[in-house]
Design a protein around this motif. Structure first.
Motif, mmCIF file in Angstrom:
data_model
loop_
_atom_site.group_PDB
_atom_site.id
_atom_site.type_symbol
_atom_site.label_atom_id
_atom_site.label_comp_id
_atom_site.label_asym_id
_atom_site.label_seq_id
_atom_site.Cartn_x
_atom_site.Cartn_y
_atom_site.Cartn_z
ATOM 1 N N ALA A 338 0.907 -1.254 0.145
ATOM 2 C CA ALA A 338 0.049 -0.180 -0.129
ATOM 3 C C ALA A 338 0.949 1.178 0.009
ATOM 4 C CB ALA A 338 -0.879 0.048 1.188
ATOM 5 N N LYS A 339 1.964 1.201 0.784
ATOM 6 C CA LYS A 339 3.073 2.217 0.894
ATOM 7 C C LYS A 339 3.599 2.436 -0.332
ATOM 8 C CE LYS A 339 5.140 5.724 3.174
ATOM 9 N NZ LYS A 339 4.615 6.853 3.267
ATOM 10 N N ARG A 340 3.926 1.382 -1.231
ATOM 11 C CA ARG A 340 4.533 1.410 -2.263
ATOM 12 C C ARG A 340 3.750 2.373 -3.409
ATOM 13 N NH1 ARG A 340 6.860 -3.851 -5.139
ATOM 14 N NH2 ARG A 340 7.662 -4.144 -3.008
ATOM 15 N N ALA A 341 2.476 1.771 -3.364
ATOM 16 C CA ALA A 341 1.502 2.318 -4.323
ATOM 17 C C ALA A 341 1.334 3.828 -4.078
ATOM 18 C CB ALA A 341 0.134 1.444 -4.193
ATOM 19 N N LEU A 342 1.421 4.259 -2.876
ATOM 20 C CA LEU A 342 1.015 5.811 -2.499
ATOM 21 C C LEU A 342 2.376 6.503 -2.925
ATOM 22 C CD1 LEU A 342 -0.401 5.360 0.789
ATOM 23 C CD2 LEU A 342 -1.613 6.091 -1.265
ATOM 24 N N ASN A 343 3.639 5.825 -2.836
ATOM 25 C CA ASN A 343 4.823 6.454 -3.347
ATOM 26 C C ASN A 343 4.836 6.566 -4.861
ATOM 27 O OD1 ASN A 343 5.659 6.742 -0.695
ATOM 28 N ND2 ASN A 343 6.791 4.990 -0.352
ATOM 29 N N MET A 344 4.328 5.642 -5.641
ATOM 30 C CA MET A 344 4.424 5.815 -6.883
ATOM 31 C C MET A 344 3.373 6.771 -7.679
ATOM 32 S SD MET A 344 4.449 1.800 -7.788
ATOM 33 C CE MET A 344 4.267 1.835 -9.451
ATOM 34 N N ASN A 345 2.439 7.386 -6.622
ATOM 35 C CA ASN A 345 1.394 8.254 -7.119
ATOM 36 C C ASN A 345 0.610 7.807 -8.136
ATOM 37 O OD1 ASN A 345 2.413 10.537 -5.313
ATOM 38 N ND2 ASN A 345 4.177 10.814 -6.867
ATOM 39 N N ILE A 346 -0.007 6.245 -7.793
ATOM 40 C CA ILE A 346 -0.876 5.942 -8.868
ATOM 41 C C ILE A 346 -2.224 6.622 -8.461
ATOM 42 C CG2 ILE A 346 -2.268 3.705 -9.101
ATOM 43 C CD1 ILE A 346 0.272 2.338 -8.437
ATOM 44 N N PRO A 347 -2.948 6.958 -9.332
ATOM 45 C CA PRO A 347 -4.075 7.862 -9.172
ATOM 46 C C PRO A 347 -5.210 7.107 -8.609
ATOM 47 C CG PRO A 347 -3.905 7.320 -11.383
ATOM 48 C CD PRO A 347 -2.682 7.027 -10.830
ATOM 49 N N LEU A 348 -5.197 6.697 -7.395
ATOM 50 C CA LEU A 348 -6.218 5.803 -6.591
ATOM 51 C C LEU A 348 -6.699 6.728 -5.338
ATOM 52 C CD1 LEU A 348 -4.765 5.042 -3.710
ATOM 53 C CD2 LEU A 348 -3.661 3.329 -5.120
ATOM 54 N N GLN A 349 -7.808 6.097 -4.873
ATOM 55 C CA GLN A 349 -8.632 6.987 -3.664
ATOM 56 C C GLN A 349 -8.400 6.192 -2.514
ATOM 57 O OE1 GLN A 349 -9.695 7.237 -7.018
ATOM 58 N NE2 GLN A 349 -8.848 9.207 -6.951
ATOM 59 N N LEU A 350 -8.348 4.791 -2.676
ATOM 60 C CA LEU A 350 -8.613 4.064 -1.571
ATOM 61 C C LEU A 350 -7.924 2.466 -1.576
ATOM 62 C CD1 LEU A 350 -10.005 3.105 1.164
ATOM 63 C CD2 LEU A 350 -11.904 2.333 -0.241
ATOM 64 N N ILE A 351 -7.089 2.329 -0.658
ATOM 65 C CA ILE A 351 -6.737 0.975 -0.480
ATOM 66 C C ILE A 351 -6.966 -0.071 0.609
ATOM 67 C CG2 ILE A 351 -4.140 -0.306 -0.187
ATOM 68 C CD1 ILE A 351 -2.823 2.370 -1.182
#
Length: 416
Positions: A338-351
Motif C-alpha cells: 500500500a505504501k509503495r503504491a502511494l509513493n508511486m503516485n498511482i491515481p487511486l483513492q482507497l487501499i
C-alpha cells in the motif's frame, strides 16, 4: 549453548532464504522452509521448557501427591507446547480440539516467558523500581506469574473465539459517480483456514457478511494455511457469498506458504470470486452504465520475495485499464505494498489491506506495529487518499487475541 544454537538457526533461515532458495522453484521451497522454521521454533520452545521446568517444578513438594500431579501437569503442558507448531502440518475440515489446546499451550509458554522476563527486568533495576532483587526467585512470585499468564491466556482465548465484530466505516471517495454514492463493501481478510480455524467459523463469517447485504465483497488475502486438498471442505461456505457488484480476492503471503496458490485461485473462481492477479475490473453503475470506478489488485509481496513463478507485485500492470479520471480502489494484502503504491503516485483513492492482525497478541504486537507503515484501521493519507487495514476476520495459529479482535468491515463509499 542452546541460545547460540537458536541464533545460528535463525541466521541459517535468512541465509537459506536469500541464497539457497534463489535456486529452488517457488512451489517447492516453502515445504523446506516450513520444516526448517519448525526446527528452529522447536529449539526455542525446548529451551524455554527446560528453563521453566527448573523454575516451576519446585513450587510443589516433590514427595507429595500434589507435587507429583504438579509435575505431570507441567510435563503435559510442555509437551503440548512443542506439539502446537506440528499441527500446522495437519489440517482438517474443522479443527481438532487437541490441536487448539496445543497451540494455546504454545502461546501460554511464550506469554509466561514475557511475564517472568518483565518481572526479572524490574528486579534487575531494583534500585529504581523498589522491587527486591530476590523477589523474582520466590515461590509466591512464580505462582503470581503462572496465575497472571493463565488469566491472560483465558481472556485471549475467549476473545479470539468470539464471532467477528462488524466495524463500520464511511469513506469519501473523490471521482466516485453520484449514481454510485452509498455503495458498500464488506471487507474480510486473514481468515487462516487451518489447524485452528475451520468450516464452522468460516460459516459464521459468511453469515455475518451476508447479513450486511454489501454491494461488493472483498477478501484481502491469507484465506488459508493449507492445500485445497486438505481444506476445500472448510472453504465451502464461501460458495454462498454473492454480491450485486461482485466478490473479489487477492493472495496473501500464506497462500504462497501452502505451495498451492493456483489451486486456491481456481477454487475461488469456481465459487464466483474474481481473482485480482495483478489485474482490474471496472464496476459499472446499474442505473447508468457510463458511470464506473475501477477495482484493482496485486499478488502478495511474498511471491516477489521468493520468486514464485508467474506471480509478483506489479502495480503498473494491475492499474492498466483504470485511469486518472475515474475513482480507483486497490486491494493488496500487505500495508508495505500500500505504501509503495502511494509513493508511486498511482491515481487511486482507497487501499484495502490486512496482514497485520493488529498484532493479534500483545506484546507480540509491538514488532508488528514497528514493521508496518499502516497498522490497523483507517488512515487519511492525504487530502483524497485513504488506507484501511483490517485486523483480520480470524487469527493465525494461536487461538488468542489480546489488544485486537476479529473483524469484518462494512465500508460505505461517499461520493465527493
Amino acid at each position: 549453548m542452546k541460545a547460540a544454537s537458536i541464533i545460528i538457526g535463525l541466521i541459517s533461515i535468512i541465509l537459506v532464504d536469500f541464497i539457497v532458495f534463489k535456486s529452488i522453484d517457488g512451489k517447492k521451497k516453502y515445504k523446506l522452509y516450513r520444516i526448517q522454521l519448525s526446527l528452529v521454533v522447536h529449539a526455542l520452545l525446548f529451551t524455554l521448557s527446560r528453563y521453566f521446568w527448573r523454575r516451576l517444578s519446585p513450587l510443589a513438594h516433590s514427595k507429595s501427591v500434589a507435587g507429583l500431579l504438579w509435575r505431570i501437569f507441567l510435563l503435559t503442558f510442555f509437551v503440548m507446547s512443542q506439539m502446537g507448531p506440528i499441527f500446522s502440518f495437519y489440517n482438517t475440515k474443522d479443527p481438532m480440539s487437541v490441536a487448539c489446546f496445543a497451540w494455546i499451550c504454545c502461546a501460554s509458554e511464550l506469554l509466561l516467558f514475557f511475564v517472568v522476563g518483565l518481572l526479572d527486568l524490574l528486579c534487575f533495576f531494583s534500585k529504581y523500581t523498589k522491587v527486591s532483587k530476590s523477589f523474582s526467585r520466590t515461590d509466591g512470585c512464580m505462582w503470581t506469574c503462572v496465575i497472571v499468564t493463565i488469566l491472560y491466556t483465558s481472556f485471549g482465548y475467549f476473545n479470539a473465539m468470539s464471532p467477528p465484530t462488524v466495524v463500520r466505516q464511511t469513506i469519501p471517495i473523490a471521482k466516485l459517480p453520484k449514481s454510485m454514492d452509498g455503495m458498500t463493501i464488506a471487507l474480510l481478510s486473514d481468515i487462516h483456514l487451518g489447524s485452528t480455524v475451520g468450516f464452522t467459523m468460516m460459516e459464521t463469517a459468511v453469515k455475518i457478511t451476508k447479513a450486511l447485504n454489501p454491494d461488493i465483497v472483498v477478501l484481502a488475502g491469507d484465506l488459508t494455511d493449507g492445500s485445497v486438498e486438505e481444506l476445500k471442505e472448510a472453504a465451502l461456505p464461501l460458495k454462498d457469498i454473492s454480491a450485486p457488484y461482485g466478490s473479489y480476492f487477492v493472495t496473501g503471503n500464506h497462500e504462497y506458504y501452502t505451495s498451492d496458490v493456483e489451486n486456491w485461485m481456481e477454487l475461488l473462481e469456481s465459487f464466483g470470486f474474481h481473482v485480482l492477479h495483478n489485474s482490474n475490473l471496472r464496476i459499472h453503475s446499474k442505473s447508468n452504465k457510463n458511470d464506473w470506478f475501477c477495482i484493482f489488485g496485486t499478488d502478495d509481496k511474498q511471491a516477489e520475495l521468493i520468486g514464485y513463478e508467474g506471480h509478483t507485485v506489479n502495480l503498473t500492470k494491475a492499474f492498466s485499464g483504470c485511469d486518472e479520471h475515474h475513482a480507483a480502489i486497490l486491494v493488496t494484502h500487505q500495508p508495505n505494498i500500500a505504501k509503495r503504491a502511494l509513493n508511486m503516485n498511482i491515481p487511486l483513492q482507497l487501499i484495502l489491506s490486512g496482514h497485520t492482525h493488529a498484532g493479534q497478541i500483545f506484546p507480540f504486537s509491538i514488532p508488528v506495529y514497528l514493521g508496518n507503515p499502516f497498522y490497523s484501521g483507517l488512515y487519511h493519507y492525504d487530502s483524497k487518499r485513504y488506507v484501511y487495514v483490517s485486523q483480520g476476520t480470524y487469527f493465525y495459529g494461536w487461538p488468542l487475541r489480546t489488544g485486537s479482535y476479529n473483524e469484518i468491515t462494512k465500508i460505505t463509499l461517499k461520493s465527493l
